[in-house]
Design an enzyme around this catalytic site. Structure first.
Site, PDB file in Angstrom:
ATOM      1  N   TRP A  97     135.215  48.555 -43.945  1.00 15.38           N
ATOM      2  CA  TRP A  97     133.956  48.720 -44.863  1.00 15.38           C
ATOM      3  C   TRP A  97     134.547  50.911 -45.007  1.00 15.38           C
ATOM      4  CZ3 TRP A  97     132.948  53.118 -42.486  1.00 15.38           C
ATOM      5  CH2 TRP A  97     132.846  53.379 -41.523  1.00 15.38           C
ATOM      6  N   CYS A  98     135.436  51.264 -44.668  1.00 18.56           N
ATOM      7  CA  CYS A  98     135.975  52.311 -44.404  1.00 18.56           C
ATOM      8  C   CYS A  98     137.387  52.358 -45.950  1.00 18.56           C
ATOM      9  CB  CYS A  98     136.666  52.746 -43.301  1.00 18.56           C
ATOM     10  SG  CYS A  98     137.077  54.753 -43.811  1.00 18.56           S
ATOM     11  N   PRO A  99     136.954  53.598 -46.588  1.00 18.32           N
ATOM     12  CA  PRO A  99     138.421  53.474 -47.359  1.00 18.32           C
ATOM     13  C   PRO A  99     139.244  53.431 -47.284  1.00 18.32           C
ATOM     14  CG  PRO A  99     136.645  54.992 -48.122  1.00 18.32           C
ATOM     15  CD  PRO A  99     136.094  53.775 -47.263  1.00 18.32           C
ATOM     16  N   ARG A 116     141.298  51.101 -45.466  1.00 18.07           N
ATOM     17  CA  ARG A 116     141.365  50.205 -45.984  1.00 18.07           C
ATOM     18  C   ARG A 116     143.770  50.660 -46.465  1.00 18.07           C
ATOM     19  NH1 ARG A 116     136.028  50.290 -48.386  1.00 18.07           N
ATOM     20  NH2 ARG A 116     136.996  50.460 -49.232  1.00 18.07           N
TER      21      ARG A 116
END
Length: 127
Positions: free
Chosen positions: A42-44, A47
């Site tokens: 969920w955390c860019p 990613r």
């Protein structure tokens, strides 16, 4: 060495299994959990960092790194969650190195967020 994704985090760093060898290291990557819809972190920032972590630890002579998910966004945002209170993790991703210093297990280096993308900082962290 590969990323160890089935690692069980102990109650504190003092309980990590760090060898007595002079140059022994234990590295943990703290990352976000996966979004239930996209099945991606969920955390860019996480990613963005994952390919860099994969590349840094893909070599046979690289140390192993334990991957720990801090869970869903609501769990992570709680200021009393175990990662913040017991492990001093306030940013993700966080790559943390632990070693024995005077017989005690201590944090000896940390990279957070965009620092993980910096190849020079990653090389210094691994040195």
């Amino acid at each position: 060495m590969p990323l160890i994704k089935d690692f069980t985090l102990p109650a504190s760093a003092a309980h990590l299994d760090v060898s007595e060898a002079h140059d022994a290291k234990f590295i943990i990557a703290f990352i976000s959990g996966n979004d239930p819809v996209t099945h991606q972190p969920w955390c860019p920032d996480v990613r963005d960092a994952l390919p860099h972590l994969d590349a840094a630890f893909a070599h046979s002579d690289a140390p192993a790194v334990a991957v720990v998910s801090v869970g869903e966004k609501l769990v992570w945002k709680d200021p009393k969650n175990v990662y913040r209170t017991q492990w001093n993790i306030n940013n993700i991703p966080a790559l943390v190195r632990y070693q024995r210093v005077n017989g005690e297990i201590r944090e000896t280096a940390r990279l957070i967020e965009g620092e993980i993308l910096d190849q020079a900082k990653m090389q210094a962290f691994l040195a």
